[in-house]
Write a protein that holds these residues in place. Structure first.
Motif, PDB file in Angstrom:
ATOM      1  N   GLU A 381       0.831  -1.208   0.000  1.00  0.00           N
ATOM      2  CA  GLU A 381       0.000   0.000   0.000  1.00  0.00           C
ATOM      3  C   GLU A 381       0.863   1.254   0.000  1.00  0.00           C
ATOM      4  O   GLU A 381       0.595   2.212  -0.736  1.00  0.00           O
ATOM      5  CB  GLU A 381      -0.925  -0.010   1.217  1.00  0.00           C
ATOM      6  N   ALA A 382       1.921   1.246   0.824  1.00  0.00           N
ATOM      7  CA  ALA A 382       2.821   2.395   0.884  1.00  0.00           C
ATOM      8  C   ALA A 382       3.527   2.609  -0.453  1.00  0.00           C
ATOM      9  O   ALA A 382       3.687   3.737  -0.915  1.00  0.00           O
ATOM     10  CB  ALA A 382       3.838   2.209   1.998  1.00  0.00           C
ATOM     11  N   ALA A 384       2.423   1.713  -3.420  1.00  0.00           N
ATOM     12  CA  ALA A 384       1.449   2.189  -4.402  1.00  0.00           C
ATOM     13  C   ALA A 384       1.207   3.691  -4.248  1.00  0.00           C
ATOM     14  O   ALA A 384       1.123   4.431  -5.234  1.00  0.00           O
ATOM     15  CB  ALA A 384       0.139   1.423  -4.245  1.00  0.00           C
ATOM     16  N   LYS A 385       1.102   4.137  -3.001  1.00  0.00           N
ATOM     17  CA  LYS A 385       0.902   5.565  -2.750  1.00  0.00           C
ATOM     18  C   LYS A 385       2.105   6.369  -3.217  1.00  0.00           C
ATOM     19  O   LYS A 385       1.959   7.449  -3.810  1.00  0.00           O
ATOM     20  CB  LYS A 385       0.652   5.799  -1.262  1.00  0.00           C
ATOM     21  N   ALA A 386       3.300   5.857  -2.948  1.00  0.00           N
ATOM     22  CA  ALA A 386       4.515   6.560  -3.367  1.00  0.00           C
ATOM     23  C   ALA A 386       4.606   6.632  -4.886  1.00  0.00           C
ATOM     24  O   ALA A 386       4.994   7.656  -5.456  1.00  0.00           O
ATOM     25  CB  ALA A 386       5.741   5.861  -2.788  1.00  0.00           C
ATOM     26  N   ALA A 388       2.092   6.537  -7.020  1.00  0.00           N
ATOM     27  CA  ALA A 388       1.075   7.467  -7.508  1.00  0.00           C
ATOM     28  C   ALA A 388       1.526   8.913  -7.317  1.00  0.00           C
ATOM     29  O   ALA A 388       1.324   9.764  -8.190  1.00  0.00           O
ATOM     30  CB  ALA A 388      -0.244   7.220  -6.772  1.00  0.00           C
ATOM     31  N   LYS A 389       2.159   9.181  -6.182  1.00  0.00           N
ATOM     32  CA  LYS A 389       2.653  10.535  -5.908  1.00  0.00           C
ATOM     33  C   LYS A 389       3.751  10.916  -6.897  1.00  0.00           C
ATOM     34  O   LYS A 389       3.784  12.037  -7.413  1.00  0.00           O
ATOM     35  CB  LYS A 389       3.180  10.593  -4.476  1.00  0.00           C
TER      36      LYS A 389
END
Length: 450
Positions: A381-382, A384-386, A388-389
């Protein structure tokens, strides 16, 4: 409380006090040091130095003098290194520059107690990290000494950790080349102080301990649970043998892989890769605390290797213990004897650039982390967020891609689709190891079990 239990607790408290206050040198014992903190994986961080704009001159001026190998390569230009990479990290047991109140006396001879071989595939899709036991019985080649002359030891056999004392880092490289059949153009050596500085530079590594680790020889005392280890604590953890598994060097390797897999996950996390302070500290610590081969003694080279490593998925970074078993007779009693068939299978796969698959256990120095599934999900999850950012930032910086860039973007997947993935070489179940994506815990061993 029984007298035996009370005595054990007094010994642990005494040892812990000694560690905190640094007054008492530990009991002489095993001398293995960290294998991989400053090896190829550390350069993953260095790869972003140019982007971060960190002072190049301040790092390179800290570099130690290089060592000439028989197989030195030309230093490449900046950019991902072409083709595959074979890199050897050697951990020396030298006490040079250490605190006499913390470490036992210098043993006299200088041994290569850690020998870790990193192979990056030519297509940069997988990496294999082979830990060679320090007591593995090998054939010694004829090695050049400091003056370029050979010594008379070529052709005899003995534990591999004597090769550093016989002919320095070049001799260790030649010995491992003969053992594995691989050409090794890049090598580095690190001592106790270097391990401590590298562990500090990376900001510590989180490890899971399943059962308490108690080792009077290395002064390692850790309760069950999670621990973030840096500096001297990290070195003690990586040296411990009596406190994990069955107390053997083979058990120690699997315990070290608990640390190394966690280290890789940290190095490849978005938080670490985008932290200029962490990048600068690690790069400076690596280049100023290691002895590097001439082929590696350049920030450009480290960046080139990093660019080949940084995008390899965690599940494609495989830590393997060189196939062997404790045995032997006579002068080799208790030493590690190679399991030749399994070793041949391992290095045939590496020579063929095949990804490595494991079918055995992680080794008796480690166990599966009971919270592995939850930790892997949180990490995904972390990530994926990174991602996307980062994608949003890139899109903002370049909102309208040119026709040429659009064309190349669509052409790349098409080309990749026509290239079949290499066949995975699944090793026999007698070969121990784990991937960087596996969450494991140290299998601790108390004083009562020793």
């Amino acid at each position: 409380m029984s007298e035996e239990k009370a005595s054990r607790q007094r010994r642990i408290r005494s040892a812990r006090a000694a560690i905190r206050h640094g007054r008492v040198a530990p009991v002489k014992g095993s001398r293995t040091v960290l294998g991989f903190i400053a090896a190829g994986l550390s350069v993953v961080l260095v790869a972003t130095l140019s982007i971060a704009g960190i002072a190049f001159w301040d790092i390179t001026r800290s570099a130690n003098a290089g060592v000439a190998l028989a197989n030195d390569q030309k230093i490449p230009d900046i950019g991902a290194i072409e083709g595959g990479v074979n890199f050897l990290l050697v951990g020396s047991d030298s006490r040079e520059g250490t605190d006499a109140n913390v470490f036992d006396a210098d043993p006299g001879s200088t041994l290569n107690d850690v020998n870790i071989l990193l192979h990056i595939s030519a297509d940069h899709t997988n990496a294999t990290v082979v830990s060679i036991p320090r007591d593995l019985v090998v054939r010694y080649p004829e090695c050049p000494d400091a003056d370029g002359d050979g010594y008379g030891g070529g052709g005899w056999t003995g534990p591999i950790n004597g090769s550093l004392n016989e002919g320095g880092l070049p001799c260790v490289v030649l010995t491992v080349e003969e053992l594995t059949g691989l050409s090794i153009p890049f090598a580095a050596m690190i001592q106790f102080n270097g391990v401590i500085e590298m562990a500090n530079a990376v900001g510590g590594v989180e490890v899971c301990v399943a059962e308490p680790i108690e080792d009077e020889y290395t002064q390692t005392f850790l309760d069950a649970g999670m621990h973030t280890l840096s500096g001297l604590e990290a070195l003690q953890f990586l040296r411990t043998r009596h406190g994990v598994g069955d107390g053997s060097d083979l058990g120690r390797i699997s315990n070290q892989q608990v640390f190394l897999s966690s280290l890789v996950r940290k190095l490849k996390s978005a938080q670490t890769l985008t932290n200029p302070v962490a990048l600068f500290g690690l790069a400076k610590a690596a280049i100023s605390n290691m002895t590097l081969s001439n082929s590696l003694n350049s920030l450009d080279t480290m960046v080139s290797i990093a660019m080949a490593l940084k995008d390899i998925p965690l599940e494609n970074i495989v830590f393997v213990q060189y196939p062997g078993s404790t045995g032997g007779a006579g002068v080799y009693a208790g030493k590690v004897q190679p399991n030749q068939a399994e070793a041949d299978a391992l290095f045939a796969a590496i020579l063929a650039d095949q990804p490595i698959g494991l079918s055995g256990t992680t080794g008796n120095g480690s166990v599966a982390d009971p919270e592995a599934e939850a930790k892997a999900a949180a990490a995904a999850e972390a990530a994926a967020k990174a991602a996307a950012k980062a994608a949003a930032k890139a899109a903002k910086a370049s909102p309208t891609p040119s026709a040429s860039s659009s064309s190349s973007a669509t052409a790349a997947p098409s080309a990749a689709a026509t290239t079949p993935a290499p066949e995975v070489a699944v090793l026999p179940e007698t070969v121990n190891g784990q991937t960087a994506g596996q969450y494991t815990c140290s299998a601790g061993r108390t004083l009562n079990e020793q």
